[in-house]
Write an enzyme that holds these catalytic residues in place. Structure first.
Site, short mmCIF file in Angstrom:
data_model
loop_
_atom_site.label_atom_id
_atom_site.label_comp_id
_atom_site.label_asym_id
_atom_site.label_seq_id
_atom_site.Cartn_x
_atom_site.Cartn_y
_atom_site.Cartn_z
CG PHE A 106 65.02 1.36 -4.51
CD1 PHE A 106 65.71 0.23 -4.96
CD2 PHE A 106 63.76 1.60 -5.05
CE1 PHE A 106 65.16 -0.61 -5.93
CE2 PHE A 106 63.21 0.76 -6.00
CZ PHE A 106 63.92 -0.34 -6.45
CE LYS A 125 64.21 11.78 1.08
NZ LYS A 125 64.07 10.29 1.05
CD GLU A 183 61.88 6.46 1.84
OE1 GLU A 183 62.69 7.04 1.07
OE2 GLU A 183 60.66 6.53 1.68
CB SER A 199 57.84 6.35 -8.65
OG SER A 199 57.43 7.18 -7.59
CB CYS A 206 65.17 4.44 -14.72
SG CYS A 206 66.78 5.09 -15.11
CD GLU A 226 59.28 2.23 -13.81
OE1 GLU A 226 58.70 2.82 -12.89
OE2 GLU A 226 60.42 2.54 -14.20
#
Ligand code: NAD
Length: 497
Positions: free
Chosen positions: A150, A174, A177, A227, A282, A382
């Site tokens: 995301f 893909k 979402e 992740s 990240c 994290e």
């Protein structure tokens, strides 16, 4: 009902027949902005078939033509930079300046994709034996897929499909979402740039759709960013199906502060690199390691962090936006509580943050912990929120040991005025991307994005020459053209002559 998001299959933006839908929300107010279909098995199959059909002709298109598509695409992306940034802001809550950066760093990869021909050059040796030449050809793999997170809705899809397609592959994307709208606009602009039908598909959904791609025999390579648990799943499943996989995962990035560093630079850079984008990068700096007397700067750091205010994307004074979801906020708040319970000192607590006019957003204020130890959850996990944890050590060697013992290896940075310290650090540190007086050392796309250890599963990294290698296969040809007068007769040896 809010506008349903389309699928992009075979060059058509089509509505899904799915009975399973996900609500896409604006994180600044949690209002629903779109309904996202989870593609059906039939739609997944159609997307993969369409990419497979398109590959047969796309791989024959001249490399200079493929490069020209990228030139047109990067031009269109530049023309639509503001509009794309607005979409990024709408679905992630990023501030305008941060959203523009997200789009721009993607455009830079497309620029490099336009340079594809020079990255697809093989090697030649003449006369490997008498009158025999050897040369290598770089050829595309087939249908590749990308699964994206995301936090960079423009940049990370653009790390993947332009380069894969420029190299002669076709692609199924893909997107996350949680942020599908930017990806759909990227696909529209790609079509507008002249991409032939079926070269790019966009499908939506979550685990079921990803697993469909992982198991499908037509998919040859999988690029993933997200992740740690999902990266492990993607890597193990994809490789078990004999696919090439690159899976970029989570991180815990340390900035080491030497006492000889420029104090103002340290504080400014720590503030931006830790809470910028609400810490949802990240490569965000989530750990500061103060060496020796540099720990006396903690108070000033807390003061500067306290000045940063989160806010809605169109608020020019906002330092960063909301967290992506209510669940993400709840997770960050729980970790802050754990930090306090485990004995860290909370110098600045952003748990009870409110933003006027947006009472329902997923806000967390800048948060700073000191006295943190490597055993605490806030060091080990994290956090992916605007939380900076601080540790103190006596020497650079101890800082290097601390970082090398951390399971992650995405990014790190050293602030110092000593060339000797910098060289020692860059040489000994077991982290794939190192900044020297640069807090977030994300490489430009003529290099590759080279996370290490627990932050990466695979061999070849994103963008740059490594990505071209990832999306291609090498074929080596050994060739002889017979002269009439060469004596014939069986050669019973493996030796070339
Ligand atoms: P995520 O792992 O939840 O989701 C990433 C993608 O995986 C999404 O498309 C999602 O639909 C899919 N997915 C989710 N669960 C799945 C499952 N069980 N099986 C198969 N697919 C699944 O990640 P996120 O929350 O969107 O992104 C944040 C994470 O991404 C952070 O950990 C961050 O560090 C990491 N990240 C890493 C890099 C890097 O380059 N190393 C870059 C950006 C983000």
């Amino acid at each position: 009902m809010t506008q349903p998001v389309s699928l992009f299959i075979g060059g058509d933006f089509c509505q899904s027949d799915s009975s399973e839908w996900i609500e896409v929300t604006n994180p600044a107010n949690n209002q629903i902005i779109a309904q996202l279909p989870c593609a059906t098995a039939e739609e997944m199959e159609r997307a993969i078939d369409s990419a497979h059909d398109a590959f047969a002709s796309w791989k024959e298109v001249a490399v200079s033509e493929r490069a020209r598509l990228m030139l047109r695409y990067q031009q269109l992306l530049k023309e639509h930079h503001d509009e794309l940034a607005w979409l990024v802001s709408k679905e992630t809550g990023k501030t305008t300046v941060d959203a523009k950066g997200d789009v721009w760093r993607g455009i830079e990869v497309v620029e490099q994709a336009a340079n594809i021909a020079s990255n697809m050059m093989g090697e030649t040796v003449e006369n490997v034996a008498t009158d025999i030449d050897s040369y290598s050809l770089i050829q595309p793999l087939g249908v590749c897929c990308g699964i994206t997170p995301f936090n960079f809705p423009a940049m990370i899809p653009l790390w993947m499909f332009p380069l894969a397609i420029a190299a002669g592959n076709t692609f199924v994307l893909k997107p996350s979402e949680q942020v599908p709208l930017t990806a759909m606009r990227l696909a529209e602009l790609f079509e507008q740039a002249g991409a032939p039908k079926g070269v790019l598909q966009v499908v939506h959904g979550s685990k079921a759709q990803v697993d469909y791609l992982l198991a499908h025999p037509i998919i040859k390579a999988v690029s993933f960013v997200g992740s740690v648990p999902v990266a492990k799943h993607i890597y193990h499943t994809g490789t078990a199906y004999n696919k090439r996989v690159q899976a970029f995962a989570g991180a815990k990035n340390h900035m080491v502060v030497m006492p000889d560093a420029n104090k103002a630079q340290v504080i400014n850079n720590l503030v931006g690199a830790s809470v910028g984008a609400a810490g949802q990068r990240c490569m965000a700096i989530s750990v500061a390691v103060f060496v020796g007397e540099s720990n006396t700067w903690l108070g000033d750091l807390a003061q500067e962090l306290a000045k940063v205010k989160p806010g809605a994307w169109d608020d020019q004074s906002a330092g960063y936006g909301p967290l992506i979801s209510k669940e993400a906020k709840a997770r960050v708040l729980a970790l802050i509580e754990q930090g306090k319970a485990q004995g860290a000192k909370c110098e600045l607590d952003g748990s009870h943050c409110e933003v006027a006019d947006h009472p329902d957003g997923n806000w967390v204020g800048p948060t700073l912990f000191s006295g943190v130890t490597p055993q605490m959850s806030i060091y080990q996990q994290e956090i992916f929120g605007p939380v900076l944890v601080c540790l103190e050590v006596d020497t650079l060697d101890q800082a290097i040991e601390l970082i090398n013992n951390n399971p992650y290896g995405n990014g790190t940075s050293l602030f110092t005025s000593s060339g000797g310290a910098a060289r020692k650090f860059q040489h000994q540190i077991q982290v794939g991307q190192v900044g020297i007086n640069v807090p977030i050392p994300v490489p430009l796309p003529f290099f590759s994005f080279t996370g290490w250890r627990g932050s990466f599963y695979g061999d070849l990294h994103a963008y740059g020459k490594q990505a071209v290698r990832f999306y291609t296969e090498t074929k080596t040809v050994t060739a002889r053209w017979f002269d009439d007068d060469i004596p014939t007769g069986p050669n019973m040896s493996i030796q070339l002559r």
